[in-house]
Write a protein that holds these residues in place. Structure first.
Motif, PDB file in Angstrom:
ATOM      1  N   LEU A  81     -10.317 -16.744   5.910  1.00  0.00           N
ATOM      2  CA  LEU A  81      -9.927 -18.096   5.510  1.00  0.00           C
ATOM      3  C   LEU A  81      -8.615 -18.116   4.743  1.00  0.00           C
ATOM      4  O   LEU A  81      -7.662 -18.791   5.146  1.00  0.00           O
ATOM      5  CB  LEU A  81     -11.042 -18.738   4.676  1.00  0.00           C
ATOM      6  CG  LEU A  81     -12.109 -19.477   5.489  1.00  0.00           C
ATOM      7  CD1 LEU A  81     -12.991 -18.520   6.273  1.00  0.00           C
ATOM      8  CD2 LEU A  81     -12.970 -20.354   4.588  1.00  0.00           C
ATOM      9  N   ARG A  82      -8.573 -17.361   3.656  1.00  0.00           N
ATOM     10  CA  ARG A  82      -7.351 -17.351   2.858  1.00  0.00           C
ATOM     11  C   ARG A  82      -6.203 -16.749   3.652  1.00  0.00           C
ATOM     12  O   ARG A  82      -5.064 -17.240   3.606  1.00  0.00           O
ATOM     13  CB  ARG A  82      -7.563 -16.560   1.570  1.00  0.00           C
ATOM     14  CG  ARG A  82      -6.341 -16.525   0.663  1.00  0.00           C
ATOM     15  CD  ARG A  82      -6.604 -15.658  -0.573  1.00  0.00           C
ATOM     16  NE  ARG A  82      -5.426 -15.557  -1.422  1.00  0.00           N
ATOM     17  CZ  ARG A  82      -4.430 -14.701  -1.237  1.00  0.00           C
ATOM     18  NH1 ARG A  82      -4.470 -13.876  -0.182  1.00  0.00           N
ATOM     19  NH2 ARG A  82      -3.401 -14.668  -2.054  1.00  0.00           N
ATOM     20  N   GLY A  83      -6.519 -15.683   4.404  1.00  0.00           N
ATOM     21  CA  GLY A  83      -5.469 -15.027   5.176  1.00  0.00           C
ATOM     22  C   GLY A  83      -4.829 -15.926   6.204  1.00  0.00           C
ATOM     23  O   GLY A  83      -3.605 -15.949   6.357  1.00  0.00           O
ATOM     24  N   ALA A  84      -5.645 -16.708   6.921  1.00  0.00           N
ATOM     25  CA  ALA A  84      -5.108 -17.590   7.952  1.00  0.00           C
ATOM     26  C   ALA A  84      -4.337 -18.755   7.345  1.00  0.00           C
ATOM     27  O   ALA A  84      -3.274 -19.153   7.848  1.00  0.00           O
ATOM     28  CB  ALA A  84      -6.236 -18.104   8.836  1.00  0.00           C
ATOM     29  N   LEU A 226      -5.711  -9.906   1.559  1.00  0.00           N
ATOM     30  CA  LEU A 226      -6.279 -10.161   0.240  1.00  0.00           C
ATOM     31  C   LEU A 226      -5.897  -9.057  -0.733  1.00  0.00           C
ATOM     32  O   LEU A 226      -5.698  -9.289  -1.917  1.00  0.00           O
ATOM     33  CB  LEU A 226      -7.816 -10.201   0.315  1.00  0.00           C
ATOM     34  CG  LEU A 226      -8.522 -11.415   0.878  1.00  0.00           C
ATOM     35  CD1 LEU A 226     -10.031 -11.177   0.845  1.00  0.00           C
ATOM     36  CD2 LEU A 226      -8.171 -12.668   0.100  1.00  0.00           C
ATOM     37  N   ILE A 227      -5.847  -7.814  -0.214  1.00  0.00           N
ATOM     38  CA  ILE A 227      -5.615  -6.636  -1.050  1.00  0.00           C
ATOM     39  C   ILE A 227      -4.371  -5.924  -0.537  1.00  0.00           C
ATOM     40  O   ILE A 227      -4.310  -5.517   0.627  1.00  0.00           O
ATOM     41  CB  ILE A 227      -6.822  -5.676  -1.004  1.00  0.00           C
ATOM     42  CG1 ILE A 227      -8.098  -6.408  -1.444  1.00  0.00           C
ATOM     43  CG2 ILE A 227      -6.586  -4.452  -1.880  1.00  0.00           C
ATOM     44  CD1 ILE A 227      -9.362  -5.609  -1.236  1.00  0.00           C
ATOM     45  N   TYR A 228      -3.383  -5.781  -1.411  1.00  0.00           N
ATOM     46  CA  TYR A 228      -2.129  -5.131  -1.046  1.00  0.00           C
ATOM     47  C   TYR A 228      -2.135  -3.687  -1.527  1.00  0.00           C
ATOM     48  O   TYR A 228      -2.763  -3.360  -2.533  1.00  0.00           O
ATOM     49  CB  TYR A 228      -0.946  -5.877  -1.678  1.00  0.00           C
ATOM     50  CG  TYR A 228      -0.901  -7.338  -1.338  1.00  0.00           C
ATOM     51  CD1 TYR A 228      -0.348  -7.778  -0.137  1.00  0.00           C
ATOM     52  CD2 TYR A 228      -1.426  -8.283  -2.217  1.00  0.00           C
ATOM     53  CE1 TYR A 228      -0.310  -9.142   0.174  1.00  0.00           C
ATOM     54  CE2 TYR A 228      -1.394  -9.629  -1.913  1.00  0.00           C
ATOM     55  CZ  TYR A 228      -0.836 -10.060  -0.720  1.00  0.00           C
ATOM     56  OH  TYR A 228      -0.806 -11.393  -0.410  1.00  0.00           O
ATOM     57  N   GLY A 235      -2.470  -2.713   7.336  1.00  0.00           N
ATOM     58  CA  GLY A 235      -1.865  -3.484   6.265  1.00  0.00           C
ATOM     59  C   GLY A 235      -2.680  -4.689   5.842  1.00  0.00           C
ATOM     60  O   GLY A 235      -2.255  -5.423   4.941  1.00  0.00           O
ATOM     61  N   LEU A 236      -3.852  -4.885   6.421  1.00  0.00           N
ATOM     62  CA  LEU A 236      -4.643  -6.075   6.117  1.00  0.00           C
ATOM     63  C   LEU A 236      -5.706  -5.840   5.052  1.00  0.00           C
ATOM     64  O   LEU A 236      -6.283  -6.786   4.530  1.00  0.00           O
ATOM     65  CB  LEU A 236      -5.320  -6.595   7.392  1.00  0.00           C
ATOM     66  CG  LEU A 236      -4.365  -7.203   8.417  1.00  0.00           C
ATOM     67  CD1 LEU A 236      -5.089  -7.523   9.709  1.00  0.00           C
ATOM     68  CD2 LEU A 236      -3.715  -8.459   7.842  1.00  0.00           C
ATOM     69  N   ARG A 237      -5.977  -4.558   4.725  1.00  0.00           N
ATOM     70  CA  ARG A 237      -6.982  -4.273   3.699  1.00  0.00           C
ATOM     71  C   ARG A 237      -6.669  -2.917   3.098  1.00  0.00           C
ATOM     72  O   ARG A 237      -7.139  -1.895   3.569  1.00  0.00           O
ATOM     73  CB  ARG A 237      -8.371  -4.287   4.332  1.00  0.00           C
ATOM     74  CG  ARG A 237      -9.498  -4.622   3.371  1.00  0.00           C
ATOM     75  CD  ARG A 237     -10.065  -3.406   2.672  1.00  0.00           C
ATOM     76  NE  ARG A 237     -11.229  -3.758   1.873  1.00  0.00           N
ATOM     77  CZ  ARG A 237     -11.989  -2.885   1.222  1.00  0.00           C
ATOM     78  NH1 ARG A 237     -11.699  -1.590   1.268  1.00  0.00           N
ATOM     79  NH2 ARG A 237     -13.021  -3.291   0.515  1.00  0.00           N
ATOM     80  N   ALA A 238      -5.854  -2.927   2.042  1.00  0.00           N
ATOM     81  CA  ALA A 238      -5.426  -1.674   1.442  1.00  0.00           C
ATOM     82  C   ALA A 238      -6.580  -1.007   0.709  1.00  0.00           C
ATOM     83  O   ALA A 238      -7.543  -1.653   0.298  1.00  0.00           O
ATOM     84  CB  ALA A 238      -4.270  -1.924   0.488  1.00  0.00           C
ATOM     85  N   GLY A 239      -6.445   0.298   0.520  1.00  0.00           N
ATOM     86  CA  GLY A 239      -7.452   1.094  -0.173  1.00  0.00           C
ATOM     87  C   GLY A 239      -7.906   2.240   0.714  1.00  0.00           C
ATOM     88  O   GLY A 239      -8.102   2.061   1.920  1.00  0.00           O
TER      89      GLY A 239
END
Length: 379
Positions: A81-84, A226-228, A235-239
């Motif tokens: 949701l937030r990403g789009a 959401l997470i950089y 690149g869409l979910r760092a960690g």
């Protein structure tokens, strides 16, 4: 579970399949390496993550590149949701969802309204908990960025007409997301046939541990992370990846595919209907189904028992582990927001039980649970 109460709460969470537990073990010991490392110790974990991505993609009928692993279904929903919305770049974007949606989606929408000026439309549902595609068509505007409608309701099992809703949304240029946490593994789910752009999958709803999920993205869909950080998950979910839990989700996806291919969902449906029939026969005129008779999950039975309070009834049957609604609402002795939105009065809503079956439910479990619940309701 053989020594405990009869488990009829598979929609809240599923036991971990022994095959999943076995697959995790090596990545808690020798397979400890970082998948991003180029040396010997990173090679095995890196291959395991890639294999898990392939397994999840195969279950969903989508591309391997479209699978992004997350830490929970709520995180996947928020990323969608937030990403789009942020990737759209629009000022005062418009988002559409529906009143019986999971709190992860509803709260994400409220946050988008507070912090990004989004306008949010909540579509109503009918007495079966279903969205009218005509209502979606009427609500869409040129500024609608995203539509999010769950595939299966977690309380009633109601299956939304997602393929039709997704078609309408995409005809108007909106991205379509579906939280399929309750559906994946219980029924065949194909992202191409559904026509969705984004779809949420959750591990602990399909016999993997808690703490792992995935968001499927159709190729070409743009999302803001959401997470950089270090660039993992494209690149869409760092960690650094949790290899053990990622492997668990992959194996669970394989097991789900095999179970569906062998008709496991049909067997569960028969048990569910047996449970319903036995309760209705034992409590004549007092049992009412909540939700669609046909268009619902094969494992889910939400019913009201007239003359009872659901919480009190379950408390009187400690040998049955079930729910009065979504696990997210546990402990709040108020009518379920889902049943209220469907137009049910307070008495019907408060007398509701959610009985959800799964991979290890048996005929003996069903018959004994029905007898125990009926006896308590009679008392």
């Amino acid at each position: 579970m053989a020594q405990g109460p009869i488990y009829l709460d598979y929609n809240a969470t599923t036991p971990i399949d022994p095959a999943v537990t076995e697959a995790i073990g090596p990545f808690l010991t020798d397979g400890f390496g970082n998948p991003g490392s180029e040396h010997h110790y990173g090679a095995g974990p890196r291959a395991a993550v890639r294999r898990a991505r392939e397994q999840v993609a195969a279950l969903l009928g989508g591309s391997v590149e479209g699978v992004v692993f997350t830490g929970s279904g709520s995180e996947a929903d928020n990323l969608a949701l937030r990403g789009a919305v942020l990737a759209s770049g629009l000022d005062r974007p418009h988002v559409i969802t529906q009143v019986t949606e999971h709190p992860a989606v509803l709260q994400a929408c409220q946050a988008l309204r507070r912090w990004h000026g989004a306008r949010v439309t909540l579509l109503p549902v009918n007495s079966e908990g279903l969205v009218d595609p005509g209502d979606l068509a009427a609500a869409l505007t040129p500024r609608t960025v995203l539509v999010s409608i769950m595939l299966a309701n977690n309380e009633t099992g109601a299956l939304q007409p997602v393929a039709e809703l997704a078609r309408i949304a995409r005809e108007h240029g909106a991205v379509f997301h579906s939280d399929a946490a309750q559906a994946v593994g219980k029924i065949p789910v194909d992202v191409t046939e559904l026509g969705v752009d984004l779809l949420t999958v959750v591990g602990h709803k399909m016999y993997a541990p808690k703490g792992v999920a995935a968001l499927y993205l159709r190729p070409g869909v743009a999302l803001e992370p959401l997470i950089y950080g270090g660039g993992q998950e494209r690149g869409l979910r760092a960690g650094t990846e949790n290899v053990a839990l990622t492997v668990a989700l992959g194996v669970a996806a394989d097991l789900a595919a095999a179970d569906l291919a062998h008709g496991g969902h049909h067997t569960v449906r028969e048990l569910r209907d047996q449970l319903h029939a036995r309760l209705a026969a034992a409590l004549p005129g007092r049992v009412t189904l909540n939700g669609p008779a046909q268009e619902r999950l094969p494992n889910t039975l939400n019913l009201s028992v007239r003359g009872t309070i659901g919480h009190d009834l379950l408390a009187a049957v400690p040998d049955v582990a079930a729910s009065v609604g979504s696990a997210c609402h546990s402990g709040i002795h108020e009518p379920s927001p889902v049943l209220t939105a469907m137009g049910f009065d307070r008495d019907r809503s408060l007398s509701a039980l959610r009985l959800s079956l799964g991979r290890w439910s048996t005929t003996e479990d069903v018959d004994r649970a029905a007898d125990l619940i009926a006896a308590a309701a009679t008392r």
